[in-house]
Design a protein around this motif. Structure first.
Motif, PDB file in Angstrom:
ATOM      1  N   ILE A  28      19.920  -6.440  -9.492  1.00 25.20           N
ATOM      2  CA  ILE A  28      19.431  -6.297 -10.861  1.00 25.20           C
ATOM      3  C   ILE A  28      20.589  -6.365 -11.854  1.00 25.20           C
ATOM      4  O   ILE A  28      20.505  -7.044 -12.878  1.00 25.20           O
ATOM      5  CB  ILE A  28      18.617  -4.992 -11.010  1.00 25.20           C
ATOM      6  N   GLN A  29      21.672  -5.681 -11.564  1.00 29.38           N
ATOM      7  CA  GLN A  29      22.837  -5.698 -12.454  1.00 29.38           C
ATOM      8  C   GLN A  29      23.436  -7.098 -12.549  1.00 29.38           C
ATOM      9  O   GLN A  29      23.831  -7.540 -13.632  1.00 29.38           O
ATOM     10  CB  GLN A  29      23.889  -4.692 -11.993  1.00 29.38           C
ATOM     11  N   LYS A  32      21.346  -9.152 -14.892  1.00 27.00           N
ATOM     12  CA  LYS A  32      21.611  -8.786 -16.289  1.00 27.00           C
ATOM     13  C   LYS A  32      22.929  -9.372 -16.765  1.00 27.00           C
ATOM     14  O   LYS A  32      23.023  -9.878 -17.878  1.00 27.00           O
ATOM     15  CB  LYS A  32      21.646  -7.265 -16.445  1.00 27.00           C
ATOM     16  N   CYS A  43      11.575  -9.560 -17.313  1.00 24.27           N
ATOM     17  CA  CYS A  43      11.017  -8.197 -17.297  1.00 24.27           C
ATOM     18  C   CYS A  43       9.697  -8.146 -18.067  1.00 24.27           C
ATOM     19  O   CYS A  43       8.708  -7.587 -17.589  1.00 24.27           O
ATOM     20  CB  CYS A  43      12.003  -7.199 -17.899  1.00 24.27           C
ATOM     21  N   GLN A  59       9.032  -0.639 -13.300  1.00 26.12           N
ATOM     22  CA  GLN A  59      10.486  -0.821 -13.367  1.00 26.12           C
ATOM     23  C   GLN A  59      10.855  -1.855 -14.434  1.00 26.12           C
ATOM     24  O   GLN A  59      11.854  -1.689 -15.142  1.00 26.12           O
ATOM     25  CB  GLN A  59      11.049  -1.232 -12.005  1.00 26.12           C
ATOM     26  N   GLN A  63      13.267  -1.182 -17.673  1.00 30.00           N
ATOM     27  CA  GLN A  63      14.416  -2.036 -17.998  1.00 30.00           C
ATOM     28  C   GLN A  63      14.300  -2.561 -19.427  1.00 30.00           C
ATOM     29  O   GLN A  63      15.268  -2.533 -20.194  1.00 30.00           O
ATOM     30  CB  GLN A  63      14.519  -3.202 -17.014  1.00 30.00           C
ATOM     31  N   ASN A  66      14.845   0.248 -21.958  1.00 27.09           N
ATOM     32  CA  ASN A  66      16.256   0.615 -22.047  1.00 27.09           C
ATOM     33  C   ASN A  66      17.060  -0.414 -22.824  1.00 27.09           C
ATOM     34  O   ASN A  66      18.023  -0.068 -23.513  1.00 27.09           O
ATOM     35  CB  ASN A  66      16.848   0.806 -20.650  1.00 27.09           C
TER      36      ASN A  66
END
Length: 83
Positions: A28-29, A32, A43, A59, A63, A66
């Protein structure tokens, strides 16, 4: 970006298996970091499709939330720059 792989990563992000959890977080990181705007779009796309698994939609929602509601000025500047 393949939406199905992101869905799988979101599903694994609640795994009790520490290795699966770490792999999901790393994936996931990386997404991004690689393409922030595409990650955000995916997302929202996952969230909007009711056929997707509930945990993946949840989830994806977290995301997206956030991303758009950060109170950290430095992070907000990075998000604006990434767009």
């Amino acid at each position: 970006m393949d939406c199905s792989q992101l869905i799988q990563a979101f599903e694994r992000s609640i795994s009790p298996n520490a290795n699966e959890l770490k792999q999901a977080q790393t994936y996931i990181q990386q997404l991004k970091d690689h393409s922030f705007s595409d990650f955000f779009y995916q997302c929202v796309k996952i969230l909007s499709d009711q056929k997707n698994p509930g945990i993946a939609r949840y989830q994806a929602c977290l995301q997206a939330k956030n991303i758009i509601s950060t109170k950290n000025d430095k992070m907000r500047d990075q998000i604006v720059e990434a767009w």
